[in-house]
Scaffold this motif. Sequence first.
Motif, mmCIF file in Angstrom:
data_model
loop_
_atom_site.group_PDB
_atom_site.id
_atom_site.type_symbol
_atom_site.label_atom_id
_atom_site.label_comp_id
_atom_site.label_asym_id
_atom_site.label_seq_id
_atom_site.Cartn_x
_atom_site.Cartn_y
_atom_site.Cartn_z
ATOM 1 N N GLY A 186 -26.818 1.384 10.654
ATOM 2 C CA GLY A 186 -25.737 0.583 10.074
ATOM 3 C C GLY A 186 -24.624 1.407 9.471
ATOM 4 O O GLY A 186 -24.335 1.289 8.285
ATOM 5 N N ILE A 187 -23.983 2.253 10.267
ATOM 6 C CA ILE A 187 -22.851 3.050 9.789
ATOM 7 C C ILE A 187 -21.671 2.115 9.512
ATOM 8 O O ILE A 187 -21.383 1.211 10.297
ATOM 9 C CB ILE A 187 -22.466 4.119 10.837
ATOM 10 N N ILE A 188 -21.004 2.329 8.397
ATOM 11 C CA ILE A 188 -19.837 1.529 7.986
ATOM 12 C C ILE A 188 -18.574 2.275 8.386
ATOM 13 O O ILE A 188 -18.429 3.479 8.124
ATOM 14 C CB ILE A 188 -19.833 1.316 6.451
ATOM 15 N N GLU A 189 -17.631 1.539 9.003
ATOM 16 C CA GLU A 189 -16.309 2.090 9.309
ATOM 17 C C GLU A 189 -15.266 1.122 8.771
ATOM 18 O O GLU A 189 -15.398 -0.095 8.941
ATOM 19 C CB GLU A 189 -16.145 2.306 10.810
ATOM 20 N N LYS A 190 -14.246 1.687 8.122
ATOM 21 C CA LYS A 190 -13.233 0.855 7.473
ATOM 22 C C LYS A 190 -11.976 1.662 7.228
ATOM 23 O O LYS A 190 -11.994 2.894 7.246
ATOM 24 C CB LYS A 190 -13.778 0.300 6.154
ATOM 25 N N THR A 191 -10.885 0.943 7.006
ATOM 26 C CA THR A 191 -9.654 1.573 6.527
ATOM 27 C C THR A 191 -9.492 1.174 5.069
ATOM 28 O O THR A 191 -9.649 0.000 4.723
ATOM 29 C CB THR A 191 -8.423 1.127 7.337
ATOM 30 N N ARG A 192 -9.219 2.165 4.235
ATOM 31 C CA ARG A 192 -8.992 1.912 2.810
ATOM 32 C C ARG A 192 -7.492 2.012 2.534
ATOM 33 O O ARG A 192 -6.841 2.969 2.921
ATOM 34 C CB ARG A 192 -9.745 2.911 1.948
ATOM 35 N N TYR A 193 -6.977 1.004 1.849
ATOM 36 C CA TYR A 193 -5.578 0.947 1.433
ATOM 37 C C TYR A 193 -5.529 1.068 -0.086
ATOM 38 O O TYR A 193 -6.351 0.453 -0.779
ATOM 39 C CB TYR A 193 -4.944 -0.386 1.844
ATOM 40 N N LEU A 194 -4.587 1.833 -0.600
ATOM 41 C CA LEU A 194 -4.407 1.979 -2.043
ATOM 42 C C LEU A 194 -3.147 1.238 -2.460
ATOM 43 O O LEU A 194 -2.067 1.465 -1.895
ATOM 44 C CB LEU A 194 -4.308 3.455 -2.420
ATOM 45 N N VAL A 195 -3.294 0.357 -3.462
ATOM 46 C CA VAL A 195 -2.185 -0.462 -3.959
ATOM 47 C C VAL A 195 -2.123 -0.327 -5.473
ATOM 48 O O VAL A 195 -3.108 -0.600 -6.166
ATOM 49 C CB VAL A 195 -2.362 -1.951 -3.560
ATOM 50 N N GLN A 196 -0.964 0.093 -5.980
ATOM 51 C CA GLN A 196 -0.753 0.228 -7.423
ATOM 52 C C GLN A 196 -0.673 -1.148 -8.061
ATOM 53 O O GLN A 196 -0.010 -2.044 -7.540
ATOM 54 C CB GLN A 196 0.546 0.998 -7.688
ATOM 55 N N ALA A 254 0.837 -1.213 0.000
ATOM 56 C CA ALA A 254 0.000 0.000 0.000
ATOM 57 C C ALA A 254 0.870 1.262 0.000
ATOM 58 O O ALA A 254 1.830 1.358 0.751
ATOM 59 C CB ALA A 254 -0.927 -0.006 1.200
ATOM 60 N N PHE A 255 0.498 2.222 -0.855
ATOM 61 C CA PHE A 255 1.211 3.502 -0.874
ATOM 62 C C PHE A 255 0.468 4.566 -0.074
ATOM 63 O O PHE A 255 0.991 5.654 0.169
ATOM 64 C CB PHE A 255 1.496 3.981 -2.305
ATOM 65 N N LYS A 256 -0.770 4.244 0.370
ATOM 66 C CA LYS A 256 -1.560 5.183 1.151
ATOM 67 C C LYS A 256 -2.673 4.426 1.850
ATOM 68 O O LYS A 256 -3.151 3.413 1.341
ATOM 69 C CB LYS A 256 -2.153 6.256 0.231
ATOM 70 N N ASN A 257 -3.082 4.917 3.031
ATOM 71 C CA ASN A 257 -4.269 4.374 3.682
ATOM 72 C C ASN A 257 -4.941 5.469 4.492
ATOM 73 O O ASN A 257 -4.286 6.439 4.895
ATOM 74 C CB ASN A 257 -3.946 3.143 4.534
ATOM 75 N N PHE A 258 -6.256 5.332 4.704
ATOM 76 C CA PHE A 258 -7.027 6.333 5.442
ATOM 77 C C PHE A 258 -8.321 5.710 5.956
ATOM 78 O O PHE A 258 -8.803 4.716 5.418
ATOM 79 C CB PHE A 258 -7.325 7.562 4.578
ATOM 80 N N PHE A 259 -8.852 6.305 7.013
ATOM 81 C CA PHE A 259 -10.082 5.835 7.653
ATOM 82 C C PHE A 259 -11.291 6.438 6.948
ATOM 83 O O PHE A 259 -11.269 7.604 6.541
ATOM 84 C CB PHE A 259 -10.082 6.237 9.127
ATOM 85 N N ILE A 260 -12.357 5.643 6.815
ATOM 86 C CA ILE A 260 -13.607 6.087 6.183
ATOM 87 C C ILE A 260 -14.772 5.756 7.102
ATOM 88 O O ILE A 260 -14.868 4.643 7.631
ATOM 89 C CB ILE A 260 -13.828 5.388 4.820
ATOM 90 N N LYS A 261 -15.653 6.738 7.261
ATOM 91 C CA LYS A 261 -16.928 6.524 7.938
ATOM 92 C C LYS A 261 -18.002 6.857 6.913
ATOM 93 O O LYS A 261 -17.935 7.905 6.264
ATOM 94 C CB LYS A 261 -17.056 7.456 9.141
ATOM 95 N N GLN A 262 -18.961 5.956 6.739
ATOM 96 C CA GLN A 262 -20.007 6.230 5.765
ATOM 97 C C GLN A 262 -21.352 5.709 6.239
ATOM 98 O O GLN A 262 -21.440 4.739 6.973
ATOM 99 C CB GLN A 262 -19.665 5.690 4.384
ATOM 100 N N GLY A 263 -22.368 6.427 5.793
ATOM 101 C CA GLY A 263 -23.743 6.043 6.089
ATOM 102 C C GLY A 263 -24.580 6.224 4.839
ATOM 103 O O GLY A 263 -24.128 6.795 3.841
ATOM 104 N N PHE A 264 -25.816 5.765 4.910
ATOM 105 C CA PHE A 264 -26.698 5.816 3.751
ATOM 106 C C PHE A 264 -27.985 6.550 4.087
ATOM 107 O O PHE A 264 -28.668 6.214 5.044
ATOM 108 C CB PHE A 264 -26.987 4.399 3.245
ATOM 109 N N LEU A 265 -28.280 7.555 3.271
ATOM 110 C CA LEU A 265 -29.533 8.290 3.404
ATOM 111 C C LEU A 265 -30.648 7.566 2.673
ATOM 112 O O LEU A 265 -31.824 7.759 2.966
ATOM 113 C CB LEU A 265 -29.370 9.715 2.855
ATOM 114 N N ASN A 266 -30.282 6.721 1.705
ATOM 115 C CA ASN A 266 -31.244 5.934 0.933
ATOM 116 C C ASN A 266 -30.517 4.696 0.404
ATOM 117 O O ASN A 266 -29.464 4.823 -0.210
ATOM 118 C CB ASN A 266 -31.792 6.765 -0.220
#
Length: 155
Positions: free
Chosen positions: A84-94, A19-31
């Motif tokens: 049902g809020i989603i929490e995850k770490t996203r990793y970017l890999v070339q 991975a060349f980068k990673n970051f935390f994501i919080k997401q929810g759905f309005l619909n």
Amino acid sequence: MQEIERKYLVTSKDFKREAFKNFFIKQGFLNKDPQRTVRLRITNDTAFLTIKGKSSKSGLSRFEWEKEIDIKEAEALFKLCEPGIIEKTRYLVQAGEFVFEIDEFYGDNEGLIVAEIELNTEADSFKKPDWLGKEVTGDVKYYNSQLSEKPFKNW
């Protein structure tokens, strides 16, 4: 704008070394309607509102519209999200000319790791890393909107 992507399960955490980068994501759905999913996402100090249309028959492509919004507005909108809020770490890999986005989920989806690769056309080919497992493109149970409703821990 049309989004073309393939989705895979990840068989090991070896991708983290690449991975060349990673970051935390919080997401929810309005619909969560499959015809028009409306997602709210906060990544670090940036927020986005995204609308996704229904997937094609192959599951490879669908309409996607995204707009950056004010972080304080996003935090307020989270109060309107469906459960049902989603929490995850996203990793970017070339991977050659492409980038894999690998999501390691937490909470009720702990243990699930999914990789997506966005392509230019449905016919694009790419080198598959050793940690890439079964393809789950088009399998709706792996959509984040579904994971928020029917989490991995309950499968």
